[in-house]
Scaffold this active site. Structure first.
Site, PDB file in Angstrom:
ATOM      1  N   CYS A  69       0.854  -1.400  -0.019  1.00  0.00           N
ATOM      2  CA  CYS A  69       0.344  -0.026  -0.193  1.00  0.00           C
ATOM      3  C   CYS A  69       0.880   0.819   0.044  1.00  0.00           C
ATOM      4  O   CYS A  69       0.255   2.083  -0.849  1.00  0.00           O
ATOM      5  CB  CYS A  69      -1.076   0.228   1.177  1.00  0.00           C
ATOM      6  SG  CYS A  69      -0.198   0.367   2.720  1.00  0.00           S
ATOM      7  N   HIS A 106      -2.460   1.021   6.882  1.00  0.00           N
ATOM      8  CA  HIS A 106      -2.695   1.445   5.336  1.00  0.00           C
ATOM      9  C   HIS A 106      -2.708   2.808   5.149  1.00  0.00           C
ATOM     10  O   HIS A 106      -3.611   3.652   6.062  1.00  0.00           O
ATOM     11  CB  HIS A 106      -4.224   0.210   5.432  1.00  0.00           C
ATOM     12  CG  HIS A 106      -4.730  -0.280   4.028  1.00  0.00           C
ATOM     13  ND1 HIS A 106      -3.971  -0.228   3.033  1.00  0.00           N
ATOM     14  CD2 HIS A 106      -5.265   0.867   3.443  1.00  0.00           C
ATOM     15  CE1 HIS A 106      -4.428  -0.170   1.706  1.00  0.00           C
ATOM     16  NE2 HIS A 106      -5.330   0.972   1.862  1.00  0.00           N
ATOM     17  N   ASP A 121      -8.704   3.671  -3.838  1.00  0.00           N
ATOM     18  CA  ASP A 121      -7.452   3.248  -2.900  1.00  0.00           C
ATOM     19  C   ASP A 121      -7.099   1.765  -4.171  1.00  0.00           C
ATOM     20  O   ASP A 121      -7.965   0.615  -4.515  1.00  0.00           O
ATOM     21  CB  ASP A 121      -8.182   2.171  -1.743  1.00  0.00           C
ATOM     22  CG  ASP A 121      -7.128   1.648  -1.185  1.00  0.00           C
ATOM     23  OD1 ASP A 121      -5.770   1.008  -1.697  1.00  0.00           O
ATOM     24  OD2 ASP A 121      -7.352   1.057   0.012  1.00  0.00           O
TER      25      ASP A 121
END
Length: 268
Positions: A69, A106, A121
């Protein structure tokens, strides 16, 4: 971002420049998830990946890798800003179905388009929605790859993203509006690569697409469109990572990943 190679990025994704619209954002997020695999090979091998713009660009765009991420959404942010999108960063607590999350490990993005905020995302892996979701609470939203809903959690003050399946809701992660600095991201990246409770140093986790077919790896287990099987050799791992998912990896790196998988399996 000054100096971002947008042409190289779009070439990796196989698309043309997108307009600064909700449709353009959706096309970009879907293309990045489909063309740049989520992978934690560096943390799995004990390497803390660089999460600055230049480091991420070099790894993903010049060396043909994927990332997790902090890398994926740094790249996504830089591309969005180069295209003219209004984007901010948020840190989330992964829940994996739990009532509350753990540490803020995250990274996600919030993109504002014509007064509407979207959860954007490209770096969650697993059951991440292929398209961005408007920040509408308590309203089921359909993505190409599943049904989702955002709910407020009054105990934590977070917005929580849930995956919906057959009437059940599975919490993915929760986030708030706290400012996120580069130092926050560097600290989260360090935590993910050094903290014993983080999953990345202990498990190979890869998610990508072979054409339109979703393909995931958890250690030696392959999940292909819902069907699971076990890899039996470094050669089979190389085929999954480099042929099926298109990652560019030296043979020595693939062998090191395979050796670590087998070492952890055989550990007392």
């Amino acid at each position: 971002m000054s100096g971002f190679d947008l042409d190289l990025y779009l070439d990796r994704l196989g698309i043309d420049p997108v307009p600064v619209t909700a449709q353009g954002l959706a096309r970009l997020q879907s293309a990045q998830i489909r063309r740049i695999p989520f992978e934690d090979i560096d943390p799995f091998l004990g390497i803390a990946p660089g999460v600055g713009s230049e480091q991420v660009t070099d790894k993903i765009l010049h060396r043909g890798r994927g990332g997790y991420c902090f890398e994926q959404n740094r790249l996504f942010q830089d591309a969005l800003q180069a295209l003219g999108f209004d984007v901010t960063r948020r840190l989330a607590r992964v829940r994996k179905g739990a009532a509350q999350g753990g540490a803020r490990t995250h990274l996600l993005l919030i993109c504002r388009i014509e007064g509407t905020d979207y959860l954007a995302d490209a770096g969650f892996g697993g059951p991440t929605p292929l398209e961005p979701l408007p920040l509408r609470m308590d309203t089921p939203q359909e993505a190409t790859n599943g049904s989702y809903i955002l709910r407020d959690d009054p105990e934590t003050g977070e917005r929580v993203l849930f995956l919906r399946n057959l009437g059940e809701e599975f919490a993915l992660y929760g986030f708030d509006d706290a400012h996120v600095s580069d130092s926050d991201i560097e600290a989260g990246n360090f935590l993910c690569t050094h903290w014993p409770q983080a999953p990345f140093p202990h498990h190979l986790m890869v998610k990508g697409y072979d054409g339109d077919t979703p393909l995931g790896l958890m250690d030696r287990q392959v999940n292909e469109a819902g069907e699971k099987r076990l890899l039996t050799s470094a050669e089979a791992l190389h085929h999954a990572l480099c042929v099926r998912l298109g990652l560019v990896l030296p043979d020595a790196t693939v062998q090191a990943v395979w050796d670590r998988i087998t070492t952890l399996e055989n550990a007392p």
